[in-house]
Design an enzyme around this catalytic site. Structure first.
Site, PDB file in Angstrom:
ATOM      1  CG  HIS A 148       1.134 -81.955  51.941  1.00  0.00           C
ATOM      2  ND1 HIS A 148       2.412 -81.453  51.953  1.00  0.00           N
ATOM      3  CD2 HIS A 148       1.125 -82.989  52.824  1.00  0.00           C
ATOM      4  CE1 HIS A 148       3.151 -82.159  52.797  1.00  0.00           C
ATOM      5  NE2 HIS A 148       2.391 -83.100  53.343  1.00  0.00           N
ATOM      6  CE  LYS A 152       5.177 -86.222  52.580  1.00  0.00           C
ATOM      7  NZ  LYS A 152       6.003 -85.263  53.300  1.00  0.00           N
ATOM      8  CD  GLU A 201       0.726 -82.983  57.310  1.00  0.00           C
ATOM      9  OE1 GLU A 201       1.113 -84.109  57.608  1.00  0.00           O
ATOM     10  OE2 GLU A 201       0.835 -82.516  56.174  1.00  0.00           O
ATOM     11  N   GLY A 240       3.871 -89.442  56.528  1.00  0.00           N
ATOM     12  CA  GLY A 240       4.622 -89.372  55.281  1.00  0.00           C
ATOM     13  C   GLY A 240       5.670 -90.464  55.254  1.00  0.00           C
ATOM     14  N   GLY A 241       6.854 -90.143  55.783  1.00  0.00           N
ATOM     15  CA  GLY A 241       7.977 -91.085  55.776  1.00  0.00           C
ATOM     16  C   GLY A 241       7.607 -92.451  56.335  1.00  0.00           C
ATOM     17  CB  SER A 277       8.593 -85.683  62.320  1.00  0.00           C
ATOM     18  OG  SER A 277       9.332 -85.100  61.284  1.00  0.00           O
ATOM     19  N   GLY A 332       8.944 -84.087  57.872  1.00  0.00           N
ATOM     20  CA  GLY A 332      10.177 -84.704  57.377  1.00  0.00           C
ATOM     21  C   GLY A 332      11.442 -84.265  58.096  1.00  0.00           C
ATOM     22  CG  ASN A 378       1.270 -87.727  51.804  1.00  0.00           C
ATOM     23  OD1 ASN A 378       1.300 -88.074  50.626  1.00  0.00           O
ATOM     24  ND2 ASN A 378       1.571 -86.494  52.197  1.00  0.00           N
TER      25      ASN A 378
HETATM   26  P1  PGA Z   1       6.326 -86.891  57.514  1.00  0.00           P
HETATM   27  O1  PGA Z   1       5.320 -86.229  56.462  1.00  0.00           O
HETATM   28  O2  PGA Z   1       5.539 -87.863  58.331  1.00  0.00           O
HETATM   29  O3  PGA Z   1       7.376 -87.550  56.658  1.00  0.00           O
HETATM   30  O4  PGA Z   1       6.882 -85.772  58.332  1.00  0.00           O
HETATM   31  C1  PGA Z   1       4.003 -85.937  56.830  1.00  0.00           C
HETATM   32  C2  PGA Z   1       3.309 -85.273  55.668  1.00  0.00           C
HETATM   33  O5  PGA Z   1       3.979 -84.517  54.941  1.00  0.00           O
HETATM   34  O6  PGA Z   1       2.107 -85.463  55.464  1.00  0.00           O
END
Ligand code: PGA
Length: 233
Positions: A86, A8, A158, A216-217, A195, A164, A6
């Site tokens: 999301h 974003k 999630e 995400g990240g 995360s 994040g 993702n």
């Molecule tokens: P993250 O985001 O891995 O940066 O925590 C996951 C997401 O929002 O799908």
């Protein structure tokens, strides 16, 4: 295992092109990857090893809805998956379970697999509301779907407080929620997101209920992503 990337609202066009070139060389190690770029880059997708997903879809079928992207438009770009509900959309853009339900129905009509995100806030967790929240998101999000339709969905757990933040739940906490989801949806692929990274994957590996990850990240860092894939079960 299934890994959903993702991106974003990140990367310029130039950055996306070099990022995609890096992804092309990733060793999937027999895992399946889905790339969900920002919508302007959906038409730049040119990978053979990774499938294409979107991060959102309009709840409207087509027409006078400025700025929206419809399910049939996604279909025409060969999108195979779409992230739905999301928490950033639920919380920052006030997306409701009813709207999520409409989006899921439109996607299924176009044979696009919805990746439905569920999760509790920290406050809900501290007030022992996790089960209630998850079941309500499931019940309202999947309203009026047949069992056959429901079986097509991928579900991503999630926890909002983990996204994040660098914090993750314990494996027991994750399995508790995945088991709740499983009592309603025994056949669906279940992802964990929030995360997930190269340090905590060793801990996350201990869950036998996780079928993959929503990243995400980490999705933006191809070197770390490769390390994550190698460390996965
Ligand atoms: P993250 O985001 O891995 O940066 O925590 C996951 C997401 O929002 O799908």
């Amino acid at each position: 295992m299934l890994i959903v990337l993702n991106n974003k609202c990140n990367l310029t066009k130039k950055e996306f092109i070099s990022y995609q070139n890096e992804l092309e060389n990733i060793d999937l190690n027999s895992n399946k990857l889905v790339l969900c770029p920002s919508s302007p880059y959906l038409s730049l997708y040119n990978l053979n090893n990774i499938s294409l997903g979107a991060q959102n879809v309009s709840k409207e079928e087509m027409g006078a809805f400025t700025g929206e992207v419809s399910s049939s438009q996604l279909k025409s770009l060969n999108v195979q998956y779409t992230i739905i509900g999301h928490s950033e959309r639920r919380n920052k853009l006030n997306e409701t379970n009813d709207e999520i339900n409409l989006k899921i129905k439109l996607l299924l009509k176009d044979n696009i697999i919805p990746i439905l995100c569920l999760g509790e806030s920290l406050e809900e967790k501290l007030n022992n509301k996790t089960k209630e929240v998850i079941e309500q998101e499931l019940l309202e999000g999947l309203k009026d779907l047949t069992e056959e339709e429901t079986n097509k969905l991928i579900i991503a757990y999630e926890p909002i407080w983990a996204i994040g933040t660098g914090k993750i739940p314990t494996v027991e906490e994750i399995d508790y929620v995945l088991n709740i989801i499983k009592t309603h949806l025994p056949n669906n692929t279940l992802l964990y997101g929030g995360s997930a990274n190269t340090d905590n994957i060793v801990v996350l590996n201990k869950s036998h209920l996780i079928n993959g990850y929503l990243l995400g990240g980490l999705s933006l860092k191809t070197v770390s992503l490769q390390e994550f894939i190698y460390k996965m079960n």
